[in-house]
Design a protein around this motif. Structure first.
Motif, short mmCIF file in Angstrom:
data_model
loop_
_atom_site.label_atom_id
_atom_site.label_comp_id
_atom_site.label_asym_id
_atom_site.label_seq_id
_atom_site.Cartn_x
_atom_site.Cartn_y
_atom_site.Cartn_z
N PHE A 1 0.58 2.45 6.07
CA PHE A 1 1.91 2.90 5.68
C PHE A 1 1.88 3.76 4.42
O PHE A 1 0.96 3.65 3.61
N ASN B 1 2.06 -1.41 1.55
CA ASN B 1 2.49 -2.71 2.09
C ASN B 1 1.38 -3.75 2.10
O ASN B 1 1.24 -4.51 3.06
N LEU B 2 0.60 -3.81 1.03
CA LEU B 2 -0.33 -4.94 0.89
C LEU B 2 0.49 -6.18 0.59
O LEU B 2 1.59 -6.09 0.05
N PHE B 3 -0.04 -7.35 0.93
CA PHE B 3 0.69 -8.59 0.64
C PHE B 3 0.44 -8.98 -0.81
O PHE B 3 -0.68 -9.34 -1.18
N PRO B 4 1.48 -8.91 -1.65
CA PRO B 4 1.26 -9.05 -3.11
C PRO B 4 0.84 -10.45 -3.54
O PRO B 4 0.29 -10.62 -4.62
N HIS B 5 1.11 -11.46 -2.69
CA HIS B 5 0.80 -12.83 -3.08
C HIS B 5 -0.61 -13.24 -2.66
O HIS B 5 -0.99 -14.39 -2.81
N ILE C 1 -6.68 -12.60 6.61
CA ILE C 1 -5.65 -13.48 7.19
C ILE C 1 -5.40 -13.18 8.67
O ILE C 1 -5.36 -14.10 9.49
N ALA C 2 -5.30 -11.88 9.01
CA ALA C 2 -5.02 -11.57 10.43
C ALA C 2 -6.20 -11.93 11.34
O ALA C 2 -6.00 -12.59 12.37
N LYS D 1 -6.20 -15.84 11.61
CA LYS D 1 -5.08 -16.47 12.33
C LYS D 1 -4.95 -15.96 13.75
O LYS D 1 -4.54 -16.70 14.64
N TYR E 1 -5.67 -8.97 -7.26
CA TYR E 1 -4.39 -8.93 -6.55
C TYR E 1 -3.94 -7.48 -6.44
O TYR E 1 -4.30 -6.66 -7.31
N SER F 1 -1.38 -5.93 -7.29
CA SER F 1 -0.74 -5.37 -8.49
C SER F 1 -1.76 -4.88 -9.52
O SER F 1 -1.41 -4.16 -10.44
N GLN F 2 -3.03 -5.30 -9.36
CA GLN F 2 -4.06 -4.89 -10.32
C GLN F 2 -4.80 -3.62 -9.88
O GLN F 2 -5.70 -3.18 -10.55
N ARG G 1 -7.97 -3.18 5.68
CA ARG G 1 -7.28 -4.36 6.21
C ARG G 1 -7.00 -4.15 7.69
O ARG G 1 -7.20 -5.06 8.51
N ALA G 2 -6.53 -2.96 8.03
CA ALA G 2 -6.25 -2.67 9.44
C ALA G 2 -7.55 -2.66 10.25
O ALA G 2 -7.59 -3.13 11.38
N GLY H 1 8.90 -3.56 4.29
CA GLY H 1 7.54 -3.09 4.57
C GLY H 1 6.57 -4.25 4.74
O GLY H 1 5.60 -4.15 5.49
N GLN H 2 6.82 -5.35 4.04
CA GLN H 2 5.98 -6.53 4.17
C GLN H 2 6.06 -7.08 5.59
O GLN H 2 5.06 -7.45 6.19
N ALA I 1 4.33 -4.65 7.92
CA ALA I 1 2.87 -4.73 7.81
C ALA I 1 2.36 -5.94 8.59
O ALA I 1 1.36 -5.86 9.31
N LEU J 1 0.01 -5.84 12.21
CA LEU J 1 -1.31 -6.45 12.37
C LEU J 1 -1.38 -7.29 13.64
O LEU J 1 -2.46 -7.70 14.06
N PHE K 1 0.90 -10.08 14.08
CA PHE K 1 1.59 -11.35 13.91
C PHE K 1 2.93 -11.29 14.64
O PHE K 1 3.60 -10.25 14.61
N GLN L 1 6.56 -15.27 -0.24
CA GLN L 1 7.10 -14.36 -1.25
C GLN L 1 8.54 -14.70 -1.59
O GLN L 1 8.97 -14.59 -2.73
N LYS M 1 8.83 -17.62 -4.14
CA LYS M 1 8.60 -17.22 -5.52
C LYS M 1 9.87 -16.60 -6.11
O LYS M 1 10.23 -16.88 -7.24
N SER N 1 -0.23 -13.97 -9.19
CA SER N 1 -0.54 -12.69 -8.53
C SER N 1 0.11 -11.48 -9.18
O SER N 1 -0.19 -10.37 -8.81
N HIS O 1 0.05 -9.74 -12.38
CA HIS O 1 -0.43 -9.48 -13.73
C HIS O 1 0.14 -8.19 -14.27
O HIS O 1 0.34 -7.27 -13.52
#
Lengths: 246, 260
Positions: A89, A93-97, A106-107, A110, A139, A141-142, A155-156, B158-159, B162, B166, B168, B181, B184, B258, B260
């Motif tokens: 995208f 749209n990475l999963f921030p958590h 994860i994909a 699972k 993460y 955000s870094q 990831r894809a 977008g989450q 995404a 994949l 899901f 998310q 949180k 997560s 920072h």
């Protein structure tokens, strides 16, 4: 029907949002190993077209065949097909958590029931390829924008897709980071991956594309090899568009 | 010479202060003895604390479960791409039921809901505690549902895309990607709701449940001494709320790892 080397076949694809018809009947094919670049002015429907290919947008009319399966059929299991259609995208749209590694495993864990060990080994090998192995535990955000998009691409790839869809992968990046992401996509093209790419990077399109599709007002106004599109454009709208972007 | 008289004066004054403190202390311990120890009235207090905690914890679990289900239905309805078909028709009906639930529960006082549960629905119930858990759970569910729905809407679409891209399915995307998310984002508001719930249970006495407030009030009534029982009740609520806030704070810090 379709020939053996056709991966995606689109027939008379129509998409309307409420009363506005964005796509007005698109017919095309994407062959195995082919790199198709979709260009067009903003609002022309090129992103919508790409998003229809894995049904993130539900088409209003027409059919899309993926490996001879009609995925527009309401009974089709779109989740199974999507596992084989990677998507990247504009906004990453990475999963921030989740850490980079977790984002990637994860994909496969699972959905493909891969063991954690196998998934991590695969993810690390891919990260190595794009030069981000040392960021596995970071993460999102870094990371910088370019790093995020490279992670989104791998990831894809962790799902072993048969086709990769790129929705303006460099549009949200700072100019100095565009190169690193395009480099990864070029490598991927060289490895034989089938791809459909929506982009505004004309130089990149010319370099990487086997075929270029120019979408204008919801229809394919012109398509051809990069030489034909850039060297000898026929449709006046395409000429006009190229004069503005080149 | 002046110096000496001054010392004696100060000494006298200190003595008076000391006598005052000890008499007050004796009166206080006597009061504690009278109010809480005699007739084993502290046991009533313990029962009260236990019942208040039981009702709050039970209602919390029910509330969160209802909240997740209602929020999932409401946000699926809002998000749903295809506005036709059999699945959408069912979703529409479920969404309408959820809306009625939210309107009725949020539109009427919890005490009234509690009394309706006890005197009209569970007429044969002897123990008021399960009835209170039910009533407060149903009540809290309505508020938690809207908190969760807000949280789900706050997670970038977008989450969701995404996750779906994949492979899901809807539920897996919710469970692995959106809900973590959302949690949180809503934690501070949710903590607020839990605090409100704990304090709202103080009306459980209306249906004869010996909760913390009722225990304090009943001791006060029996001993004609209001000061100590009521302040003790207030202090206990305060301590429980402070512990709850502290625990949520720890959880928040862990989830913040997560960003920072």
């Amino acid at each position: 029907m379709t020939t053996n080397d056709t991966l995606i076949k689109v027939e008379n694809l129509v998409k309307s949002f409420e009363k506005i018809e964005v796509l007005k009947g698109i017919d095309t094919e994407i062959k195995k190993g082919e790199v198709v670049v979709i260009i067009g002015a903003s609002g022309s429907g090129k992103s919508t077209f790409l998003r229809c290919l894995n049904r993130l947008e539900e088409s209003t009319d027409g059919h899309i065949y993926f490996k001879d399966n009609d995925i527009t059929d309401p009974k089709a299991n779109i989740n199974i097909h999507r596992q084989k259609m990677g998507m990247v995208f504009q906004q990453f749209n990475l999963f921030p958590h989740m850490t980079v590694l977790k984002n990637m495993i994860i994909a496969p864990m699972k959905l493909l029931k891969m063991s954690r060990q196998d998934a991590e080994a695969k993810a690390m090998a891919l990260l190595e390829k794009v030069g981000l192995a040392d960021r596995a535990d970071a993460y999102p955000s870094q990371l910088s924008g370019g790093q995020k998009q490279r992670v989104a691409i791998v990831r894809a790839l962790c799902m072993d897709p048969e086709v990769m869809l790129f929705d303006e992968p460099t549009s949200a990046l700072d100019p100095e980071m565009v190169g690193e992401v395009l480099g990864v996509i070029k490598d991927l093209a060289a490895s034989g991956m089938t791809m459909a790419i929506v982009t505004h990077e004309m130089g990149f399109a010319r370099e990487v594309a086997d075929r270029i599709i120019f979408i204008d007002e919801g229809v394919i106004a012109e398509e051809g090899t990069p030489e034909e599109i850039f060297g000898n454009p026929k449709c006046p709208r395409l000429k006009d568009f190229l004069s503005k972007v080149l | 010479m002046h110096f000496r008289t001054d010392v004696i004066k100060i000494f006298d004054w200190l003595k008076q202060v000391w006598t005052f403190i000890t008499t007050q202390w004796n009166a206080f311990t006597h009061e504690i003895d009278f109010v809480f120890i005699q007739g084993d009235r502290y046991k009533q207090m313990l029962t009260g604390i236990l019942n208040t905690l039981k009702i709050t914890a039970g209602a919390l679990v029910i509330g969160v479960l209802i909240g997740i289900v209602v929020a999932a239905i409401r946000s699926s309805y809002d998000k749903s791409g295809a506005k036709h078909g059999f699945g959408f028709a069912i979703l529409k009906i479920l969404n309408a039921i959820c809306k009625v639930y939210l309107t009725v529960i949020r539109g009427t006082p919890v005490v009234v809901q509690l009394m309706i549960s006890y005197f009209l629905i569970f007429v044969s119930a002897r123990d008021g505690v399960p009835v209170a858990i039910f009533a407060f759970g149903i009540n809290s569910g309505a508020y938690v549902a809207e908190i969760f729905r807000g949280g789900i809407m706050a997670v970038d679409n977008g989450q969701f895309e995404a996750g779906r891209s994949l492979g899901f399915n809807y539920l897996q995307t919710m469970i692995h990607i959106v809900i973590p998310q959302m949690f949180k984002a809503v934690l501070p508001t949710l903590c607020n709701e839990f605090i409100a719930l704990l304090k709202e249970t103080s009306v459980a006495g209306y249906v004869g449940v010996m909760d913390l407030t009722k225990a304090g009030n009943s001791i006060a009534g029996r001993t004609y001494s209001y000061f100590l029982p009521l302040l003790t009740v207030a202090a206990i609520y305060l301590v429980v709320v402070m512990i709850l806030t502290w625990l949520v704070g720890i959880l928040e810090r862990r989830l913040r790892k997560s960003d920072h």
